[in-house]
Design a protein around this motif. Structure first.
Motif, PDB file in Angstrom:
ATOM      1  N   GLY A 144      -5.068   8.780   0.914  1.00 41.19           N
ATOM      2  CA  GLY A 144      -5.222   7.816   1.999  1.00 41.19           C
ATOM      3  C   GLY A 144      -4.378   6.586   1.733  1.00 41.19           C
ATOM      4  O   GLY A 144      -3.263   6.685   1.227  1.00 41.19           O
ATOM      5  N   LEU A 145      -4.918   5.408   2.005  1.00 40.50           N
ATOM      6  CA  LEU A 145      -4.196   4.155   1.790  1.00 40.50           C
ATOM      7  C   LEU A 145      -4.620   3.551   0.456  1.00 40.50           C
ATOM      8  O   LEU A 145      -5.738   3.071   0.305  1.00 40.50           O
ATOM      9  CB  LEU A 145      -4.508   3.159   2.903  1.00 40.50           C
ATOM     10  CG  LEU A 145      -3.663   3.220   4.168  1.00 40.50           C
ATOM     11  CD1 LEU A 145      -4.256   2.334   5.242  1.00 40.50           C
ATOM     12  CD2 LEU A 145      -2.231   2.792   3.891  1.00 40.50           C
TER      13      LEU A 145
ATOM     14  N   PHE B 106      -9.580   0.896   1.329  1.00 43.44           N
ATOM     15  CA  PHE B 106      -9.554   1.757   2.492  1.00 43.44           C
ATOM     16  C   PHE B 106     -10.152   3.125   2.214  1.00 43.44           C
ATOM     17  O   PHE B 106     -10.065   3.644   1.099  1.00 43.44           O
ATOM     18  CB  PHE B 106      -8.113   1.965   2.983  1.00 43.44           C
ATOM     19  CG  PHE B 106      -7.556   0.804   3.755  1.00 43.44           C
ATOM     20  CD1 PHE B 106      -6.988  -0.272   3.102  1.00 43.44           C
ATOM     21  CD2 PHE B 106      -7.607   0.790   5.136  1.00 43.44           C
ATOM     22  CE1 PHE B 106      -6.469  -1.346   3.813  1.00 43.44           C
ATOM     23  CE2 PHE B 106      -7.093  -0.283   5.861  1.00 43.44           C
ATOM     24  CZ  PHE B 106      -6.523  -1.348   5.193  1.00 43.44           C
ATOM     25  N   GLY B 107     -10.730   3.708   3.256  1.00 43.12           N
ATOM     26  CA  GLY B 107     -11.108   5.109   3.216  1.00 43.12           C
ATOM     27  C   GLY B 107      -9.883   5.966   3.470  1.00 43.12           C
ATOM     28  O   GLY B 107      -8.773   5.461   3.668  1.00 43.12           O
ATOM     29  N   GLN B 108     -10.096   7.267   3.487  1.00 47.64           N
ATOM     30  CA  GLN B 108      -8.973   8.188   3.610  1.00 47.64           C
ATOM     31  C   GLN B 108      -8.562   8.458   5.037  1.00 47.64           C
ATOM     32  O   GLN B 108      -7.553   9.115   5.274  1.00 47.64           O
ATOM     33  CB  GLN B 108      -9.312   9.504   2.907  1.00 47.64           C
ATOM     34  CG  GLN B 108      -9.425   9.346   1.398  1.00 47.64           C
ATOM     35  CD  GLN B 108      -9.844  10.642   0.729  1.00 47.64           C
ATOM     36  OE1 GLN B 108     -10.977  11.075   0.883  1.00 47.64           O
ATOM     37  NE2 GLN B 108      -8.949  11.254   0.002  1.00 47.64           N
TER      38      GLN B 108
ATOM     39  N   PRO C 195      -0.876   0.657  10.389  1.00 49.97           N
ATOM     40  CA  PRO C 195      -2.242   0.479  10.912  1.00 49.97           C
ATOM     41  C   PRO C 195      -2.359  -0.839  11.667  1.00 49.97           C
ATOM     42  O   PRO C 195      -1.757  -1.848  11.273  1.00 49.97           O
ATOM     43  CB  PRO C 195      -3.094   0.452   9.639  1.00 49.97           C
ATOM     44  CG  PRO C 195      -2.268   1.116   8.582  1.00 49.97           C
ATOM     45  CD  PRO C 195      -0.853   0.783   8.920  1.00 49.97           C
TER      46      PRO C 195
ATOM     47  N   GLN D  70      -5.670  -8.227   7.896  1.00 56.51           N
ATOM     48  CA  GLN D  70      -4.298  -8.059   7.451  1.00 56.51           C
ATOM     49  C   GLN D  70      -3.482  -7.413   8.573  1.00 56.51           C
ATOM     50  O   GLN D  70      -3.983  -6.594   9.331  1.00 56.51           O
ATOM     51  CB  GLN D  70      -4.240  -7.136   6.237  1.00 56.51           C
ATOM     52  CG  GLN D  70      -4.927  -7.677   5.024  1.00 56.51           C
ATOM     53  CD  GLN D  70      -4.954  -6.683   3.895  1.00 56.51           C
ATOM     54  OE1 GLN D  70      -4.147  -5.747   3.853  1.00 56.51           O
ATOM     55  NE2 GLN D  70      -5.865  -6.870   2.964  1.00 56.51           N
TER      56      GLN D  70
ATOM     57  N   TYR E  60      -9.302   0.044  11.220  1.00 54.49           N
ATOM     58  CA  TYR E  60      -7.907   0.007  11.633  1.00 54.49           C
ATOM     59  C   TYR E  60      -7.588   1.329  12.323  1.00 54.49           C
ATOM     60  O   TYR E  60      -8.131   2.386  11.982  1.00 54.49           O
ATOM     61  CB  TYR E  60      -6.978  -0.151  10.422  1.00 54.49           C
ATOM     62  CG  TYR E  60      -6.818  -1.569   9.918  1.00 54.49           C
ATOM     63  CD1 TYR E  60      -7.792  -2.161   9.126  1.00 54.49           C
ATOM     64  CD2 TYR E  60      -5.684  -2.308  10.238  1.00 54.49           C
ATOM     65  CE1 TYR E  60      -7.631  -3.457   8.653  1.00 54.49           C
ATOM     66  CE2 TYR E  60      -5.513  -3.603   9.765  1.00 54.49           C
ATOM     67  CZ  TYR E  60      -6.487  -4.161   8.975  1.00 54.49           C
ATOM     68  OH  TYR E  60      -6.320  -5.448   8.512  1.00 54.49           O
TER      69      TYR E  60
ATOM     70  N   PHE F 241      -8.953   4.236  10.106  1.00 58.98           N
ATOM     71  CA  PHE F 241      -9.279   3.893   8.725  1.00 58.98           C
ATOM     72  C   PHE F 241     -10.399   2.864   8.685  1.00 58.98           C
ATOM     73  O   PHE F 241     -10.357   1.842   9.384  1.00 58.98           O
ATOM     74  CB  PHE F 241      -8.060   3.305   8.005  1.00 58.98           C
ATOM     75  CG  PHE F 241      -6.972   4.294   7.701  1.00 58.98           C
ATOM     76  CD1 PHE F 241      -5.866   4.399   8.526  1.00 58.98           C
ATOM     77  CD2 PHE F 241      -7.050   5.108   6.581  1.00 58.98           C
ATOM     78  CE1 PHE F 241      -4.848   5.300   8.237  1.00 58.98           C
ATOM     79  CE2 PHE F 241      -6.042   6.016   6.296  1.00 58.98           C
ATOM     80  CZ  PHE F 241      -4.940   6.117   7.127  1.00 58.98           C
TER      81      PHE F 241
ATOM     82  N   TYR G 130       0.841  -1.184   0.000  1.00 59.43           N
ATOM     83  CA  TYR G 130       0.000   0.000   0.000  1.00 59.43           C
ATOM     84  C   TYR G 130       0.883   1.243   0.000  1.00 59.43           C
ATOM     85  O   TYR G 130       2.027   1.215   0.446  1.00 59.43           O
ATOM     86  CB  TYR G 130      -0.872   0.066   1.267  1.00 59.43           C
ATOM     87  CG  TYR G 130      -1.930  -0.982   1.385  1.00 59.43           C
ATOM     88  CD1 TYR G 130      -1.678  -2.193   2.011  1.00 59.43           C
ATOM     89  CD2 TYR G 130      -3.211  -0.754   0.896  1.00 59.43           C
ATOM     90  CE1 TYR G 130      -2.662  -3.149   2.146  1.00 59.43           C
ATOM     91  CE2 TYR G 130      -4.218  -1.709   1.034  1.00 59.43           C
ATOM     92  CZ  TYR G 130      -3.921  -2.894   1.658  1.00 59.43           C
ATOM     93  OH  TYR G 130      -4.917  -3.837   1.788  1.00 59.43           O
TER      94      TYR G 130
ATOM     95  N   LEU H 270      -8.494  -5.378   0.444  1.00 62.24           N
ATOM     96  CA  LEU H 270      -9.238  -4.363   1.181  1.00 62.24           C
ATOM     97  C   LEU H 270      -9.164  -3.029   0.459  1.00 62.24           C
ATOM     98  O   LEU H 270      -8.123  -2.657  -0.076  1.00 62.24           O
ATOM     99  CB  LEU H 270      -8.655  -4.182   2.590  1.00 62.24           C
ATOM    100  CG  LEU H 270      -8.740  -5.362   3.551  1.00 62.24           C
ATOM    101  CD1 LEU H 270      -8.100  -5.006   4.883  1.00 62.24           C
ATOM    102  CD2 LEU H 270     -10.178  -5.790   3.756  1.00 62.24           C
TER     103      LEU H 270
ATOM    104  N   LYS I 186      -4.334   3.874  13.519  1.00 57.07           N
ATOM    105  CA  LYS I 186      -2.937   4.134  13.168  1.00 57.07           C
ATOM    106  C   LYS I 186      -2.367   5.282  13.994  1.00 57.07           C
ATOM    107  O   LYS I 186      -2.899   6.395  13.984  1.00 57.07           O
ATOM    108  CB  LYS I 186      -2.818   4.464  11.673  1.00 57.07           C
ATOM    109  CG  LYS I 186      -1.369   4.635  11.221  1.00 57.07           C
ATOM    110  CD  LYS I 186      -1.283   5.073   9.796  1.00 57.07           C
ATOM    111  CE  LYS I 186       0.179   5.274   9.400  1.00 57.07           C
ATOM    112  NZ  LYS I 186       0.882   6.237  10.277  1.00 57.07           N
TER     113      LYS I 186
END
Lengths: 114, 115
Positions: free
Chosen positions: A42-43, B105-107, B44, A103, B36, B89, A35, B103, B38
């Motif tokens: 973001g991710l 992810f959102g920001q 995360p 994960q 998650y 997240f 990532y 997955l 972080k």
């Protein structure tokens, strides 16, 4: 406690240089993810592997990025040539497919391209 | 195309009060959702998850609610503690059709809990 290990933690280099980031997934995990975290996006998922085979690298700029798993204990992400816009934190994560296992992430490589 | 959205970049809450973090998704194929947490300079860490067969999952001070019809989930932290200050997240995955583990992810939402 099993952890995903990423090296280096920090990397500063000049534009045009090759950058290699390494990841050691948790022993027994068969899926590895790369990532990138930026302020704007973001991710973002760049690529992921299952049993060392690439499953999806559609998130990765193909012309300069490459991801490999030479063996089950090592995943690499290379950028050649690097550009300032590649500056970000790169995370590796590993997991076990086949069940809703979360994960596990490494602590990332903070990359700065000058 | 942002399939998972966290519309609030930041949230500030007083210690002891409830923190509510929100997440919306657009893909109806998503049926497994995770949160998650972080901290700076760390990766995360998994907090809590929920599958689409449930509408609520609780783990200590953390509860995740899922509203499938609205394609919305939320994370409640009660009571909030200063150590909860972090970036949160939201992530989503399609379990059916083969569990790839991928997955989206959102920001992220930065939560600050003030003492």
């Amino acid at each position: 406690d099993a952890r995903v290990t990423q090296t280096p933690r920090d990397k500063v280099t000049e534009m045009g240089q090759e950058v290699t980031m390494r990841c050691q997934p948790i022993l027994g995990h068969n899926t590895v993810f790369w990532y990138r975290q930026t302020m704007m996006q973001g991710l973002e998922l760049l690529a992921y592997f299952r049993n060392r085979a690439p499953l999806d690298d559609s998130g990765m700029p193909k012309d300069r990025f490459s991801a490999e798993m030479p063996d089950a204990t090592l995943a690499t992400l290379k950028i050649q040539p690097s550009e300032p816009r590649d500056s970000a934190v790169y995370f590796c994560a590993s997991g076990l497919a086949g069940s809703p296992q979360p994960q596990h992430f490494g602590d990332g490589t903070r990359l700065s391209i000058l | 195309d942002q399939q998972v959205k966290q519309n609030s970049p930041s949230l500030s809450v007083q210690e002891g009060r409830i923190s509510i973090l929100n997440c919306d998704y657009t893909n109806s194929m998503f049926d497994y959702f995770l949160w998650y947490k972080k901290y700076p300079a760390e990766g995360p860490t998994f907090l809590i998850s929920i599958s689409s067969i449930k509408d609520k999952n609780e783990d200590g001070r953390f509860t995740v609610f899922l509203n499938k019809s609205a394609k919305h989930l939320s994370l409640h932290i009660v009571p909030s503690q200063p150590g909860d200050s972090a970036v949160y997240f939201c992530a989503a995955s399609p379990l059916t059709g083969g569990n790839t583990g991928k997955l989206i992810f959102g920001q992220g939402t930065t939560l600050q809990v003030k003492p």
